[in-house]
Design a protein around this motif. Structure first.
Motif, mmCIF file in Angstrom:
data_model
loop_
_atom_site.group_PDB
_atom_site.id
_atom_site.type_symbol
_atom_site.label_atom_id
_atom_site.label_comp_id
_atom_site.label_asym_id
_atom_site.label_seq_id
_atom_site.Cartn_x
_atom_site.Cartn_y
_atom_site.Cartn_z
ATOM 1 N N UNK A 222 37.827 31.578 36.269
ATOM 2 C CA UNK A 222 37.001 31.328 38.045
ATOM 3 C C UNK A 222 35.686 31.849 38.343
ATOM 4 N N UNK A 223 36.235 33.134 38.675
ATOM 5 C CA UNK A 223 35.696 33.974 39.014
ATOM 6 C C UNK A 223 34.145 34.740 38.237
ATOM 7 N N UNK A 224 34.608 35.066 36.716
ATOM 8 C CA UNK A 224 33.350 35.475 36.207
ATOM 9 C C UNK A 224 32.342 34.145 36.087
ATOM 10 N N UNK A 225 32.440 32.653 36.499
ATOM 11 C CA UNK A 225 31.030 32.317 36.053
ATOM 12 C C UNK A 225 31.174 32.107 37.579
ATOM 13 N N UNK A 226 31.364 32.274 38.705
ATOM 14 C CA UNK A 226 30.513 32.286 39.943
ATOM 15 C C UNK A 226 29.973 32.935 39.715
ATOM 16 N N UNK A 227 28.462 32.491 40.994
ATOM 17 C CA UNK A 227 27.339 33.383 41.311
ATOM 18 C C UNK A 227 27.545 34.589 42.027
ATOM 19 N N UNK A 228 28.637 34.724 43.274
ATOM 20 C CA UNK A 228 29.398 35.668 44.357
ATOM 21 C C UNK A 228 29.405 37.185 43.148
ATOM 22 N N UNK A 229 30.142 36.917 41.851
ATOM 23 C CA UNK A 229 31.098 38.025 41.493
ATOM 24 C C UNK A 229 29.986 38.713 40.730
ATOM 25 N N UNK A 230 29.889 39.628 40.229
ATOM 26 C CA UNK A 230 29.161 40.299 39.279
ATOM 27 C C UNK A 230 30.706 40.986 38.797
ATOM 28 N N UNK A 231 31.015 41.224 38.484
ATOM 29 C CA UNK A 231 32.577 41.286 37.531
ATOM 30 C C UNK A 231 33.932 41.705 38.478
ATOM 31 N N UNK A 232 34.465 41.215 37.530
ATOM 32 C CA UNK A 232 35.631 40.780 37.604
ATOM 33 C C UNK A 232 36.708 41.268 36.839
ATOM 34 N N UNK A 233 37.917 42.017 36.753
ATOM 35 C CA UNK A 233 38.771 42.665 36.020
ATOM 36 C C UNK A 233 40.812 42.061 36.855
ATOM 37 N N UNK A 234 41.234 42.203 36.072
ATOM 38 C CA UNK A 234 42.864 42.199 36.429
ATOM 39 C C UNK A 234 43.478 43.801 36.564
ATOM 40 N N UNK A 235 43.710 44.021 37.834
ATOM 41 C CA UNK A 235 44.125 44.922 38.580
ATOM 42 C C UNK A 235 45.318 45.644 37.396
ATOM 43 N N UNK A 236 45.405 46.513 37.237
ATOM 44 C CA UNK A 236 46.591 47.772 36.241
ATOM 45 C C UNK A 236 47.143 48.379 37.471
ATOM 46 N N UNK A 237 48.613 48.746 36.717
ATOM 47 C CA UNK A 237 49.487 49.200 37.200
ATOM 48 C C UNK A 237 49.362 50.714 37.739
ATOM 49 N N UNK A 238 48.368 50.808 36.727
ATOM 50 C CA UNK A 238 47.587 52.305 36.787
ATOM 51 C C UNK A 238 46.491 52.616 38.546
ATOM 52 N N UNK A 239 46.061 51.433 38.247
ATOM 53 C CA UNK A 239 45.141 51.368 39.110
ATOM 54 C C UNK A 239 46.164 50.440 40.650
ATOM 55 N N UNK A 240 46.125 49.860 40.568
ATOM 56 C CA UNK A 240 47.162 49.759 41.867
ATOM 57 C C UNK A 240 47.950 50.624 42.730
ATOM 58 N N UNK A 241 48.592 51.861 41.106
ATOM 59 C CA UNK A 241 49.328 53.339 42.177
ATOM 60 C C UNK A 241 48.084 54.530 42.626
ATOM 61 N N UNK A 242 47.068 54.318 41.988
ATOM 62 C CA UNK A 242 45.885 55.016 41.937
ATOM 63 C C UNK A 242 45.932 55.085 43.352
ATOM 64 N N UNK A 243 45.154 53.286 43.937
ATOM 65 C CA UNK A 243 44.509 53.520 45.566
ATOM 66 C C UNK A 243 45.722 53.244 46.323
ATOM 67 N N UNK A 244 46.994 53.299 45.859
ATOM 68 C CA UNK A 244 48.106 53.454 47.428
ATOM 69 C C UNK A 244 48.159 54.625 47.654
ATOM 70 N N UNK A 245 47.980 55.982 46.106
ATOM 71 C CA UNK A 245 47.430 57.492 46.427
ATOM 72 C C UNK A 245 49.169 58.097 47.399
ATOM 73 N N UNK A 246 49.977 57.240 46.438
ATOM 74 C CA UNK A 246 51.819 57.366 47.509
ATOM 75 C C UNK A 246 52.255 57.931 45.804
ATOM 76 N N UNK A 247 53.526 58.894 46.100
ATOM 77 C CA UNK A 247 54.856 59.218 45.324
ATOM 78 C C UNK A 247 54.670 57.399 44.308
#
Length: 282
Positions: free
Chosen positions: A67-92
């Motif tokens: 649904x997001x990919x077909x929306x004119x508002x969205x340029x790109x969409x990708x599920x957040x991986x566990x590694x990406x989430x851990x990097x965003x949290x910047x915690x141990x």
């Protein structure tokens, strides 16, 4: 046409050139910082995270992503991986410790202010049978707010520095008027008004400032261009032409005009003072 630089001391001309070069160089540097900060600010404004509330599971994630990919508002969409989430949290927190995620990172296309992008996306997801929430960074806060403040500070600093350089050029131009003091005295003896005498000296100073500002601006532009080539060694003429915007050339174009105005102002003020002294002696 008489050469405006004939008979003029080199030190005077090069002082004006250095001042104009410094103003143009600082302006170009401020413009570069402004573009980087603006790019970062735009990237943050166009970044959002979709949190899937219901249902759960891979099917819901796939339906939401479609649904997001077909929306004119969205340029790109990708599920957040566990590694990406851990990097965003910047915690141990390691990727192995992260629970199953129901999050999708999206990059939004620029939209008009009156458009409710979040509402449209939530409605599009609901049509696909997914209940979700759109999470965006607060306006004016976080790194994006810092970038906006940096842009204002850099612009104010560049303007203040340019004004200081204009003051220096104006003061240096008074030295040119001092070297033309005898001419001003002769003009006063011949009945020339203060405006006529000061105008003649100011015109000479303006032409000198124009040449010095042109040279200083060109030198600053050349150094900035070389710095850009070194920073992006694989850049082609086509990419460089797309990267360099007309607004980026404003400091170079403003250097000759600003130097001419400042030099004219300083020389006119000094010549007017010398004319008054000569008139009183008469």
């Amino acid at each position: 046409m008489k050469n405006a630089l004939a008979g003029m001391e080199r030190a005077l001309f090069w002082t004006l050139t250095i001042a104009a070069f410094a103003a143009a160089a600082v302006g170009l540097g401020a413009r570069a910082v402004d573009r980087v900060a603006a790019s970062y600010e735009t990237a943050q404004q166009n970044y959002a995270i979709v949190r899937i509330a219901a249902p759960e599971g891979p099917e819901a994630m796939a339906a939401a992503e479609s649904a997001l990919t077909h929306s004119s508002h969205v340029a790109s969409a990708a599920p957040m991986t566990a590694g990406r989430a851990a990097a965003l949290l910047q915690q141990s927190v390691t990727a192995e410790d992260m629970p199953p995620l129901q999050l999708i990172e999206i990059e939004l296309n620029p939209a008009e202010r009156h458009v409710d992008v979040s509402g449209d996306l939530v409605a599009a997801l609901a049509q696909g049978g997914v209940t979700a929430e759109i999470v965006q960074a607060p306006q004016g806060q976080g790194p994006g707010g810092t970038a906006a403040r940096v842009r204002v500070a850099v612009l104010a600093g560049a303007i203040a520095f340019a004004l200081i350089m204009a003051l220096i050029i104006s003061l240096v131009a008074r030295g040119l008027a001092a070297r033309r003091r005898e001419l001003v005295t002769v003009l006063a003896d011949c009945g020339a008004t203060r405006g006529q005498a000061a105008g003649r000296v100011a015109d000479e100073a303006a032409i000198t400032g124009l040449y010095a500002g042109l040279l200083g601006g060109v030198l600053a532009g050349m150094i900035a261009f070389l710095a850009l080539i070194l920073a992006i060694p694989d850049a082609t003429p086509e990419t460089l032409s797309q990267m360099i915007l007309p607004l980026d050339l404003v400091p170079i174009a403003a250097a000759p005009l600003g130097a001419a105005i400042a030099a004219s102002f300083g020389a006119r003020a000094a010549a007017g003072f010398f004319h008054e002294q000569a008139a009183r002696l008469d």
